[in-house]
Design an enzyme around this catalytic site. Structure first.
Site, mmCIF file in Angstrom:
data_model
loop_
_atom_site.group_PDB
_atom_site.id
_atom_site.type_symbol
_atom_site.label_atom_id
_atom_site.label_comp_id
_atom_site.label_asym_id
_atom_site.label_seq_id
_atom_site.Cartn_x
_atom_site.Cartn_y
_atom_site.Cartn_z
ATOM 1 N N ARG A 33 -21.571 124.925 33.102
ATOM 2 C CA ARG A 33 -22.556 124.289 33.996
ATOM 3 C C ARG A 33 -22.827 125.105 35.248
ATOM 4 O O ARG A 33 -23.084 124.560 36.317
ATOM 5 C CB ARG A 33 -22.109 122.875 34.413
ATOM 6 C CG ARG A 33 -21.953 121.903 33.271
ATOM 7 C CD ARG A 33 -23.319 121.413 32.808
ATOM 8 N NE ARG A 33 -23.168 120.472 31.726
ATOM 9 C CZ ARG A 33 -23.205 119.158 31.875
ATOM 10 N NH1 ARG A 33 -23.417 118.646 33.047
ATOM 11 N NH2 ARG A 33 -23.053 118.372 30.834
ATOM 12 N N ARG A 37 -26.391 121.116 39.219
ATOM 13 C CA ARG A 37 -26.678 120.292 40.397
ATOM 14 C C ARG A 37 -25.961 120.714 41.673
ATOM 15 O O ARG A 37 -26.350 120.309 42.753
ATOM 16 C CB ARG A 37 -26.346 118.825 40.075
ATOM 17 C CG ARG A 37 -27.355 118.209 39.144
ATOM 18 C CD ARG A 37 -26.901 116.881 38.619
ATOM 19 N NE ARG A 37 -25.723 117.050 37.765
ATOM 20 C CZ ARG A 37 -25.086 116.046 37.189
ATOM 21 N NH1 ARG A 37 -25.460 114.808 37.405
ATOM 22 N NH2 ARG A 37 -24.056 116.284 36.402
ATOM 23 N N ARG A 46 -35.640 120.785 40.337
ATOM 24 C CA ARG A 46 -35.631 119.512 39.599
ATOM 25 C C ARG A 46 -36.495 118.437 40.250
ATOM 26 O O ARG A 46 -36.920 117.497 39.587
ATOM 27 C CB ARG A 46 -34.186 119.034 39.429
ATOM 28 C CG ARG A 46 -33.469 119.690 38.286
ATOM 29 C CD ARG A 46 -33.854 119.101 36.928
ATOM 30 N NE ARG A 46 -33.195 117.819 36.716
ATOM 31 C CZ ARG A 46 -33.798 116.644 36.664
ATOM 32 N NH1 ARG A 46 -35.096 116.575 36.814
ATOM 33 N NH2 ARG A 46 -33.108 115.543 36.470
ATOM 34 N N ASP A 82 -29.663 121.631 26.955
ATOM 35 C CA ASP A 82 -28.671 120.566 26.894
ATOM 36 C C ASP A 82 -28.271 120.349 25.445
ATOM 37 O O ASP A 82 -29.040 120.678 24.533
ATOM 38 C CB ASP A 82 -29.218 119.262 27.485
ATOM 39 C CG ASP A 82 -28.088 118.296 27.793
ATOM 40 O OD1 ASP A 82 -27.423 118.464 28.828
ATOM 41 O OD2 ASP A 82 -27.827 117.388 26.978
ATOM 42 N N TYR A 159 -23.099 110.456 21.226
ATOM 43 C CA TYR A 159 -24.235 110.164 22.125
ATOM 44 C C TYR A 159 -25.329 109.395 21.392
ATOM 45 O O TYR A 159 -25.985 108.524 21.966
ATOM 46 C CB TYR A 159 -24.805 111.468 22.699
ATOM 47 C CG TYR A 159 -24.013 111.991 23.883
ATOM 48 C CD1 TYR A 159 -24.270 111.535 25.171
ATOM 49 C CD2 TYR A 159 -23.000 112.933 23.713
ATOM 50 C CE1 TYR A 159 -23.546 112.004 26.264
ATOM 51 C CE2 TYR A 159 -22.270 113.409 24.795
ATOM 52 C CZ TYR A 159 -22.542 112.942 26.062
ATOM 53 O OH TYR A 159 -21.829 113.396 27.138
HETATM 54 O O1 1CP Z 1 -25.187 126.177 33.076
HETATM 55 C C1 1CP Z 1 -24.888 125.689 31.981
HETATM 56 O O2 1CP Z 1 -23.713 125.472 31.619
HETATM 57 C C2 1CP Z 1 -26.000 125.477 30.966
HETATM 58 C C3 1CP Z 1 -26.580 124.181 30.923
HETATM 59 C C4 1CP Z 1 -25.947 122.962 30.301
HETATM 60 C C5 1CP Z 1 -24.991 122.825 29.277
HETATM 61 C C6 1CP Z 1 -24.167 123.902 28.621
HETATM 62 C C7 1CP Z 1 -26.392 121.671 30.616
HETATM 63 C C8 1CP Z 1 -27.376 121.352 31.654
HETATM 64 N N1 1CP Z 1 -25.796 120.768 29.769
HETATM 65 C C9 1CP Z 1 -24.913 121.456 28.956
HETATM 66 C C10 1CP Z 1 -24.084 120.913 27.884
HETATM 67 C C11 1CP Z 1 -23.801 119.467 27.845
HETATM 68 N N2 1CP Z 1 -24.643 118.412 28.088
HETATM 69 C C12 1CP Z 1 -22.579 118.931 27.403
HETATM 70 C C13 1CP Z 1 -21.420 119.754 26.949
HETATM 71 C C14 1CP Z 1 -20.668 120.276 28.105
HETATM 72 C C15 1CP Z 1 -19.857 119.266 28.821
HETATM 73 O O3 1CP Z 1 -18.972 118.682 28.183
HETATM 74 O O4 1CP Z 1 -20.106 119.075 30.010
HETATM 75 C C16 1CP Z 1 -22.672 117.532 27.449
HETATM 76 C C17 1CP Z 1 -21.599 116.526 27.103
HETATM 77 C C18 1CP Z 1 -23.979 117.207 27.876
HETATM 78 C C19 1CP Z 1 -24.559 115.865 28.051
HETATM 79 C C20 1CP Z 1 -25.014 115.681 29.422
HETATM 80 N N3 1CP Z 1 -26.167 116.220 29.909
HETATM 81 C C21 1CP Z 1 -24.353 115.031 30.490
HETATM 82 C C22 1CP Z 1 -23.011 114.329 30.406
HETATM 83 C C23 1CP Z 1 -23.213 112.854 30.428
HETATM 84 C C24 1CP Z 1 -21.977 112.064 30.141
HETATM 85 O O5 1CP Z 1 -21.635 111.245 30.992
HETATM 86 O O6 1CP Z 1 -21.363 112.204 29.085
HETATM 87 C C25 1CP Z 1 -25.155 115.163 31.619
HETATM 88 C C26 1CP Z 1 -24.922 114.597 32.978
HETATM 89 C C27 1CP Z 1 -26.289 115.929 31.237
HETATM 90 C C28 1CP Z 1 -27.406 116.370 32.101
HETATM 91 C C29 1CP Z 1 -27.404 117.788 32.465
HETATM 92 N N4 1CP Z 1 -27.320 118.831 31.560
HETATM 93 C C30 1CP Z 1 -27.378 120.003 32.236
HETATM 94 C C31 1CP Z 1 -27.514 119.700 33.639
HETATM 95 C C32 1CP Z 1 -27.638 120.690 34.746
HETATM 96 C C33 1CP Z 1 -27.537 118.313 33.763
HETATM 97 C C34 1CP Z 1 -27.712 117.524 35.058
HETATM 98 C C35 1CP Z 1 -28.901 116.647 34.986
HETATM 99 C C36 1CP Z 1 -30.035 116.883 35.940
HETATM 100 O O7 1CP Z 1 -30.363 117.987 36.355
HETATM 101 O O8 1CP Z 1 -30.661 115.873 36.246
#
Ligand code: 1CP
Length: 356
Positions: A33, A37, A46, A82, A159
């Protein structure tokens, strides 16, 4: 029109060398990540664009992918996207709600609902990820390698049934005992889509891949071996098989199964080049379990990024000393959290590079 120019020559290949077990100039470091954020420029972008618009617009996806590289001396980039783009391509609506995360308003409630999924043509609905990868390879100018990624079957299934993140994955876990045959169909359908998707990413220019089994933490060891491992094995085997048959050069693949420190030996037998560790795992115990021929990635507690610089530096140095310089990629044990002070990134990256 597709960009067919050859990609720029890679200058810093420490990540790939570490993944292949070759000698490195310095321990490579990147952060799960790393685009996200905690960066004000990400928050700013965003405000103008919806999350999935960023993912679907290669210029925007590349801009966000580049943001952490402008600030920090990282050894890898990871394409901005994502894991939930696969459920979307399979026909489910996915919304990103601020402060909540992903929401799927019409989840898969019953085995009957699996008929709503549209695996035919799913890959054609993901070409924007390949386009972003190809564009990013050019924009990187060979500075560092570009990582592509996917969610793993059990995590995506979770999910899709829960309709978003869940503290317990209770509905998804109920499927394992209530609908074992339909669960297998579901996981196999996802596995097929994932193999197609990863093959496409490699052809588009991804130089390494990571498979996120983030929801492994909800499974017992027995269930992990039953409901995650066979599909993780199939992903790697089929991908390698397909790329080999098509004479596409192989890229290293990382498996990050969060919360599956109970099965490191089993994970090390799946053919992945790199095993990602969460912060609950001791580096020395992990090395003893996986043996000398696998690269380890991880695993600082993301919470340590909130410590003062001296403490963070000391903990990072200690971690790198435990893993050693050979077959090691430094990272956090999970994604960087949104409130992390930006200055911690510089401390982390510098401490990794100076440790050995
Ligand atoms: O920089 C990076 O790592 C690349 C971008 C990236 C990656 C690899 C994002 C952007 N998401 C992911 C993978 C991802 N998404 C995973 C696997 C990694 C992990 O375990 O963290 C998972 C479970 C998700 C699902 C997801 N997407 C969540 C988790 C929710 C939960 O409670 O289970 C969330 C909050 C997101 C949103 C998201 N994805 C990425 C970002 C920057 C964000 C934030 C949202 C936003 O900008 O509004």
């Amino acid at each position: 029109m597709k960009d067919t120019k050859p990609f720029p020559v890679l200058k810093n290949d420490n990540l790939l060398r570490a993944a292949r077990g070759e000698v490195v100039d310095r321990v490579p470091v990147w952060v799960m990540r790393q685009a996200g954020r905690y960066l004000p420029e990400f928050q700013e972008l965003r405000k103008q664009h919806d999350f999935f618009t960023v993912c679907r617009t290669p210029e925007l996806a590349c801009e966000v992918t580049m943001q952490p590289l402008r600030r920090f001396d990282l050894d890898a980039s990871i394409i901005f996207s994502d894991i939930l783009v696969i459920p979307q391509a399979l026909g489910l609506t996915v919304e990103m709600h601020a402060g909540v995360g992903p929401v799927l308003p019409q989840p898969i409630n019953t085995p009957e609902d699996l008929k709503r999924l549209t695996p035919d043509g799913a890959l054609s609905r993901l070409t924007y990820v390949g386009d972003a990868i190809t564009m990013m390879r050019h924009k990187l100018e060979g500075r560092v390698p570009l990582i592509g990624f996917t969610g793993a079957p059990w995590t995506l299934m979770g999910y899709m049934i829960e309709g978003g993140g869940s503290k317990t994955m209770s509905k998804a876990k109920a499927w394992l005992s209530d609908h074992p045959e339909d669960t297998k169909l579901f996981l196999n359908l996802l596995t097929d889509a994932i193999v197609d998707y990863l093959e496409m990413q490699v052809k588009a220019g991804a130089q390494m891949l990571q498979v996120f089994e983030s929801s492994a933490e909800h499974l017992t060891k027995e269930d992990f071996l039953l409901w995650a491992v066979p599909y993780l094995r199939r992903i790697r085997d089929e991908l390698v098989d397909r790329l080999t048959k098509k004479a596409v050069p192989l890229v290293p693949i990382t498996l990050f199964a969060k919360g599956a420190g109970h099965s490191l030996k089993e994970q090390s037998e799946l053919g992945y080049d790199v095993i990602g560790l969460d912060w609950t795992v001791d580096p020395i115990e992990a090395r003893a379990l996986v043996g000398p021929n696998i690269t380890l990635q991880g695993n600082l507690d993301p919470q340590d990024m909130y410590r003062d610089a001296d403490e963070l530096r000391a903990l990072t140095t200690e971690m790198v000393h435990k893993f050693g310089k050979s077959r090691y990629i430094a990272n956090l044990g999970h994604g960087i959290t949104p409130q992390t002070p930006i200055t911690s990134m510089d401390v982390l990256v510098e401490a990794v590079h100076k440790a050995l």
